[in-house]
Each structure stands twice: as structure tokens, then as C-alpha cells.
Design an enzyme around this catalytic site. Structure first.
Site, PDB file in Angstrom:
ATOM      1  N   LYS A 126      36.404  23.185  62.645  1.00 56.17           N
ATOM      2  CA  LYS A 126      35.567  22.500  63.632  1.00 56.17           C
ATOM      3  C   LYS A 126      36.385  21.465  64.412  1.00 56.17           C
ATOM      4  CE  LYS A 126      31.837  24.485  61.846  1.00 56.17           C
ATOM      5  NZ  LYS A 126      32.420  25.221  60.713  1.00 56.17           N
ATOM      6  N   LYS A 161      26.252  20.175  63.023  1.00 58.82           N
ATOM      7  CA  LYS A 161      26.829  21.026  61.983  1.00 58.82           C
ATOM      8  C   LYS A 161      27.726  20.228  61.052  1.00 58.82           C
ATOM      9  CE  LYS A 161      29.098  23.350  65.480  1.00 58.82           C
ATOM     10  NZ  LYS A 161      29.961  24.394  66.076  1.00 58.82           N
ATOM     11  N   ARG A 211      34.117  35.689  70.141  1.00 59.20           N
ATOM     12  CA  ARG A 211      35.262  35.541  69.256  1.00 59.20           C
ATOM     13  C   ARG A 211      36.483  36.157  69.975  1.00 59.20           C
ATOM     14  NH1 ARG A 211      36.232  35.102  63.931  1.00 59.20           N
ATOM     15  NH2 ARG A 211      35.005  33.197  64.208  1.00 59.20           N
ATOM     16  N   ARG A 226      28.974  37.633  70.040  1.00 63.03           N
ATOM     17  CA  ARG A 226      27.971  37.725  68.984  1.00 63.03           C
ATOM     18  C   ARG A 226      26.686  37.120  69.523  1.00 63.03           C
ATOM     19  NH1 ARG A 226      32.096  34.697  65.280  1.00 63.03           N
ATOM     20  NH2 ARG A 226      32.203  33.671  67.301  1.00 63.03           N
ATOM     21  N   ARG A 234      21.516  31.128  66.545  1.00 63.18           N
ATOM     22  CA  ARG A 234      22.899  31.333  66.124  1.00 63.18           C
ATOM     23  C   ARG A 234      23.327  32.770  66.397  1.00 63.18           C
ATOM     24  NH1 ARG A 234      22.210  29.671  59.997  1.00 63.18           N
ATOM     25  NH2 ARG A 234      20.431  31.054  60.391  1.00 63.18           N
ATOM     26  N   ASP A 274      36.329  30.512  68.998  1.00 61.03           N
ATOM     27  CA  ASP A 274      34.916  30.695  69.321  1.00 61.03           C
ATOM     28  C   ASP A 274      34.637  30.018  70.649  1.00 61.03           C
ATOM     29  OD1 ASP A 274      34.613  32.032  66.969  1.00 61.03           O
ATOM     30  OD2 ASP A 274      33.512  30.452  65.936  1.00 61.03           O
ATOM     31  N   GLU A 282      35.182  26.280  68.332  1.00 65.43           N
ATOM     32  CA  GLU A 282      35.879  26.261  67.041  1.00 65.43           C
ATOM     33  C   GLU A 282      37.211  26.995  67.174  1.00 65.43           C
ATOM     34  OE1 GLU A 282      33.719  27.518  63.595  1.00 65.43           O
ATOM     35  OE2 GLU A 282      31.888  26.427  64.159  1.00 65.43           O
ATOM     36  N   ASN A 284      39.332  29.090  64.456  1.00 65.23           N
ATOM     37  CA  ASN A 284      39.258  29.643  63.106  1.00 65.23           C
ATOM     38  C   ASN A 284      40.638  30.111  62.648  1.00 65.23           C
ATOM     39  OD1 ASN A 284      36.119  30.077  62.419  1.00 65.23           O
ATOM     40  ND2 ASN A 284      36.471  30.341  64.609  1.00 65.23           N
TER      41      ASN A 284
END
Length: 319
Positions: A126, A161, A211, A226, A234, A274, A282, A284
Site C-alpha cells: 500500500k 484500508k 493489474r 478486475r 471491490r 494496481d 498499489e 504489489n
């Protein structure tokens, strides 16, 4: 140049082969003639200062069942000629950090660790996005519930979050003035004892949380959007989102160009960004996914690009 590919992952029997990126990597490594080793859960340790693993030789096949075979496990030293794929899912807790410390010792002994264990410790997924503020929507990270509440009031609507979740768990969408905002904040911060993140809500989430995959700092030409389904905000696949592969937009490529060079410099060979709308949310680095879905949609081989990069680095090191 055959290598030993040593994979640290969640229990192998739990993998869903149709969409597991670690499985795609294992298939590609085996296709190239590399040896596969599976580290048993909890199998990393130190012996007289050497990094060792309780591991079993592994064979895989692209099938919905009986897709792996393991030989009897033994103890192996981690060092030259080995590539360790650190693909264990979050949470990045104390045990995860300790495993990366063992892998740093393996790295010093000559093993190549993907992704770099120091980077895994440094880059909270994050917080890492905030290293590139030019790419991000308004965001605040704090333990102070009053600051978080004021942020929601300022922007009207926000996503709240924890810093250690994955798969969309414990993510809240909150509006200014709603009756349960205080309890949401108390839950996330543990009454002011834990850091939590608030990001301005991006309505573009309706078109998907993209992504974007980076291989050795360069973006794959396609991403997986997504898309939230039903009454869910979400987009995470684990939260029921629908995956739709797409070409990268110019803005996607700009974001990748901002982030990619730093990831490459830090030895982060496989990274997932993301992106919602025009904003990075984000970075990842632990176990990015979506290889299988993008490969299937466009007939490409993302794991092949990753192993091209790994093998090139190994060849340069040996030279």
C-alpha cells in the site's frame, strides 16, 4: 544453462492452476529444462550461518488435477546456481520478514532471489505507491481517527484500508457523515494503535481495477481489469470481480514508466501495479498474479519474459 528453481509458496495443493501465476512460472521453468524444488511450508532455516531449505523435487503438468508430483523432501543449501522464487502470499508478518532475512543470507551466498528480499521488506504494497505521488490520487496514512474522518469529509467519499491486507479484505467504502464511520475507523486503526490508509474514492472503479505487470521494470503490453460485480464495489477477483484483459492505455504506460525503473534498480523483477482510472493505488511485490488470464486472452507468455530476464541476469553474473 540449467538452474535449480526453488519456490517458496503457499501449500502447493491449494493452488488453482487455471489462474495461478506461480504455476505459470513453474511450467515455464520446467519447459526450459530447469530443475524444480518445492520448499515445504515453514521449510526455510539457518544452519551454522548457511541458508537451507527443507525441499522436495517437483514436477508439474498443465492439468486441472494431479498437476504436481513431489519426491521425498531433503535439506538443501541455498546458493550459486539457484533461483529462489519468493511467492508466498501476504500478510507480511514477522514470520514472512524472518523468511526474507533467511533469503538475504541465501542471496549473499550466491542464490538469485526473485523478488529481492530487501525490497520485499522495504515495499509495503500500500505504502509503496506513495513513493510515486505524481501517480496517486489524494491519500492519507495515519493512526489518527480524526484525521481520517476529516479526509473523508473533505473528499465526500473515500476508500479505507489496512496496510497489511490482500484480496480486498477489510477494505471499506465510506461517505462523509455516515453513521458507522467512527466504528470503521476504530476497527481499522485498533482504536488509534495501527496505521490505516484513506484514498479518495475513484468512481472509475466501475470500469475496473487494472493489474499492470512489470517484468524487469518494463510493462507487459496488456493488463487485466478486475470489474466489480453486483452490489460489490471491490474489483478484486477474490471478492468476486470479473477479469477482462485489455491493452494498456497511454496513461497506464506513463505510470509504468514512473515506477518501472525504480523497481528494476531494486531487483524487483516481477511487480504488479494496481491502477484505477488514471491513478496508481498499489504496488504489489510479494506474489503478483494475473499471468494466466492475460496469457490466455492474448496468446502471450509472461512467465517466458520473466525467465528471459532471470536467465540474462544469471548469464551476465557468470560472465
Amino acid at each position: 544453462m540449467p538452474l535449480d528453481i526453488v519456490v517458496v509458496m503457499d501449500p502447493i495443493e491449494s493452488v488453482k492452476t487455471a489462474k495461478d501465476s506461480t504455476f505459470a512460472m513453474l511450467l515455464e521453468a520446467q519447459r526450459r529444462g530447469h530443475g524444480l524444488w518445492y520448499v515445504l511450508p515453514g521449510g526455510l532455516s539457518l544452519l551454522d550461518g548457511r541458508a537451507v531449505a527443507r525441499a522436495a523435487r517437483l514436477a508439474v503438468r498443465d492439468a486441472p488435477s494431479a498437476w504436481f508430483e513431489l519426491e521425498q523432501p531433503s535439506q538443501i543449501d541455498l546458493g550459486p546456481g539457484q533461483v529462489v522464487l519468493m511467492r508466498k502470499d501476504p500478510p507480511v508478518d514477522a514470520e514472512y520478514i524472518h523468511d526474507t532475512q533467511v533469503l538475504s543470507i541465501a542471496q549473499a551466498a550466491g542464490a538469485r532471489v526473485v523478488n529481492d528480499p530487501q525490497g520485499l521488506r522495504d515495499y509495503n504494497e500500500k505504502l509503496a505507491a506513495l513513493l510515486f505521488p505524481q501517480c496517486c490520487a489524494p491519500t492519507v496514512v495515519t493512526r489518527d481517527n480524526a484525521v481520517l474522518k476529516a479526509f473523508v469529509a473533505e473528499h465526500g467519499e473515500a476508500v479505507l484500508k489496512p496496510l497489511d491486507g490482500m484480496g480486498g479484505r477489510s477494505i471499506f467504502r465510506a461517505r462523509a457523515g455516515e453513521a458507522n464511520l467512527n466504528v470503521i475507523l476504530e476497527t481499522l486503526t485498533g482504536g488509534g494503535g495501527r496505521l490505516a490508509m484513506a484514498q479518495r474514492y475513484l468512481p472509475e472503479i466501475a470500469d475496473g481495477d487494472k493489474r499492470i505487470l512489470l517484468v524487469d521494470g518494463a510493462p507487459v503490453d496488456y493488463c487485466l481489469a478486475r470489474i466489480p460485480q453486483g452490489d460489490e464495489f471491490r474489483g478484486n477477483l477474490a471478492a468476486g470481480g470479473r477479469g477482462e484483459a485489455r491493452p494498456l492505455s497511454e496513461r497506464d504506460r506513463w505510470i509504468a514508466a514512473q515506477v518501472g525503473p525504480e523497481m528494476k534498480r531494486r531487483g524487483m523483477l516481477f511487480v504488479g501495479l494496481d491502477v484505477i482510472g488514471d491513478y496508481l493505488t498499489e504496488v504489489n511485490v510479494t506474489s503478483p498474479t494475473c499471468i494466466r488470464e492475460i496469457d490466455a486472452a492474448y496468446g502471450i507468455n509472461i512467465a517466458g519474459s520473466l525467465f528471459d530476464a532471470i536467465e540474462a541476469r544469471e548469464a551476465a553474473h557468470r560472465a
